[in-house]
Design a protein around this motif. Structure first.
Motif, PDB file in Angstrom:
ATOM      1  N   ALA A  62       0.838  -1.208   0.000  1.00 13.93           N
ATOM      2  CA  ALA A  62       0.000   0.000   0.000  1.00 13.93           C
ATOM      3  C   ALA A  62       0.872   1.256   0.000  1.00 13.93           C
ATOM      4  O   ALA A  62       0.558   2.245  -0.678  1.00 13.93           O
ATOM      5  CB  ALA A  62      -0.932  -0.007   1.201  1.00 13.93           C
ATOM      6  N   TYR A  63       1.978   1.229   0.730  1.00 13.59           N
ATOM      7  CA  TYR A  63       2.915   2.348   0.741  1.00 13.59           C
ATOM      8  C   TYR A  63       3.479   2.593  -0.666  1.00 13.59           C
ATOM      9  O   TYR A  63       3.509   3.712  -1.157  1.00 13.59           O
ATOM     10  CB  TYR A  63       4.053   2.078   1.734  1.00 13.59           C
ATOM     11  N   ARG A  64       3.918   1.505  -1.310  1.00  9.13           N
ATOM     12  CA  ARG A  64       4.495   1.640  -2.650  1.00  9.13           C
ATOM     13  C   ARG A  64       3.455   2.126  -3.649  1.00  9.13           C
ATOM     14  O   ARG A  64       3.780   2.915  -4.543  1.00  9.13           O
ATOM     15  CB  ARG A  64       5.121   0.325  -3.088  1.00  9.13           C
ATOM     16  N   ASP A  65       2.206   1.672  -3.516  1.00  2.33           N
ATOM     17  CA  ASP A  65       1.135   2.158  -4.394  1.00  2.33           C
ATOM     18  C   ASP A  65       0.914   3.651  -4.186  1.00  2.33           C
ATOM     19  O   ASP A  65       0.766   4.400  -5.148  1.00  2.33           O
ATOM     20  CB  ASP A  65      -0.172   1.396  -4.140  1.00  2.33           C
ATOM     21  N   ALA A  66       0.881   4.085  -2.926  1.00  2.00           N
ATOM     22  CA  ALA A  66       0.698   5.506  -2.622  1.00  2.00           C
ATOM     23  C   ALA A  66       1.862   6.323  -3.154  1.00  2.00           C
ATOM     24  O   ALA A  66       1.677   7.432  -3.676  1.00  2.00           O
ATOM     25  CB  ALA A  66       0.553   5.710  -1.122  1.00  2.00           C
ATOM     26  N   LEU A  67       3.058   5.779  -3.056  1.00  2.92           N
ATOM     27  CA  LEU A  67       4.245   6.450  -3.575  1.00  2.92           C
ATOM     28  C   LEU A  67       4.153   6.598  -5.090  1.00  2.92           C
ATOM     29  O   LEU A  67       4.459   7.654  -5.638  1.00  2.92           O
ATOM     30  CB  LEU A  67       5.494   5.663  -3.184  1.00  2.92           C
ATOM     31  N   ALA A  68       3.697   5.550  -5.765  1.00  2.24           N
ATOM     32  CA  ALA A  68       3.579   5.574  -7.224  1.00  2.24           C
ATOM     33  C   ALA A  68       2.496   6.543  -7.692  1.00  2.24           C
ATOM     34  O   ALA A  68       2.637   7.167  -8.741  1.00  2.24           O
ATOM     35  CB  ALA A  68       3.285   4.173  -7.752  1.00  2.24           C
ATOM     36  N   GLU A  69       1.444   6.691  -6.909  1.00  2.00           N
ATOM     37  CA  GLU A  69       0.332   7.576  -7.285  1.00  2.00           C
ATOM     38  C   GLU A  69       0.636   9.037  -7.056  1.00  2.00           C
ATOM     39  O   GLU A  69       0.076   9.902  -7.722  1.00  2.00           O
ATOM     40  CB  GLU A  69      -0.924   7.196  -6.502  1.00  2.00           C
TER      41      GLU A  69
END
Length: 187
Positions: free
Chosen positions: A56-63
């Protein structure tokens, strides 16, 4: 998804070629490794939850715009009500509920000093810092530490980790630029 190759060893204090003092905002791999270590610390014995939160952290970072996103703010939503809390300064009831939910992961119950912690008279007579200090004391009795980080606003946020990992928590938080204190000393 690839997890960081290095796992934190509390006995070597990052001496195994992983120097948190050399971490920079531009070093994404180092930041991700530190985030992973933080997630392992706040999810003791639950690598599956840490992995879900890391994703979820990596997804938020990518977004988002990675240059403007501090890791702690990206983690806030990924860990909320599972491994962390984030409540308004005046919302004692939500703080009690959130910390009770976090403590329940280890089959712990916080004694708030009253029969009904949801009683309006009790909630009106206390505040989040006082409740946080009480929760800190009660959790220490069972080998856990309640941590709080500086949100810079009218919000209290934090998480729980094993007491034996206090030094590791401080090292990882400092390397991530998170101003962290024990819950006994709320911001």
């Amino acid at each position: 998804m690839n997890l960081p190759d290095h796992e934190f060893d509390p006995d070597d204090n990052f001496a195994d070629g992983f120097d948190p003092d050399r971490a920079t905002d531009d070093d994404e791999a180092t930041t991700e490794a530190l985030v992973w270590q933080l997630l392992l610390l706040i999810n003791p014995g639950d690598e599956e939850t840490a992995l879900q939160q890391f994703s979820a952290y990596r997804d938020a970072l990518a977004e988002g715009d990675a240059d403007d996103s501090e890791p702690v703010w990206l983690l806030k939503d990924a860990i909320d009500w599972v491994s962390g809390f984030h409540v308004d300064a005046g919302d004692a009831g939500s703080f009690i509920d959130a910390v009770a939910e976090l403590a329940a992961r280890w089959n712990l119950r916080i004694d708030w000093g009253v029969d009904d912690a949801g009683d309006d008279d009790f909630l009106d007579s206390t505040d989040v810092p006082a409740l946080m200090a009480n929760a800190y004391d009660r959790l220490r009795e069972h080998g856990y530490t309640l941590w709080t980080w500086n949100t810079g606003g009218e919000v209290h946020a934090g998480w729980i980790a094993l007491q034996r990992d206090d030094e590791a928590m401080q090292a990882v938080a400092a390397a991530l630029g998170i101003e962290l204190r024990p819950g006994s000393d709320a911001f």
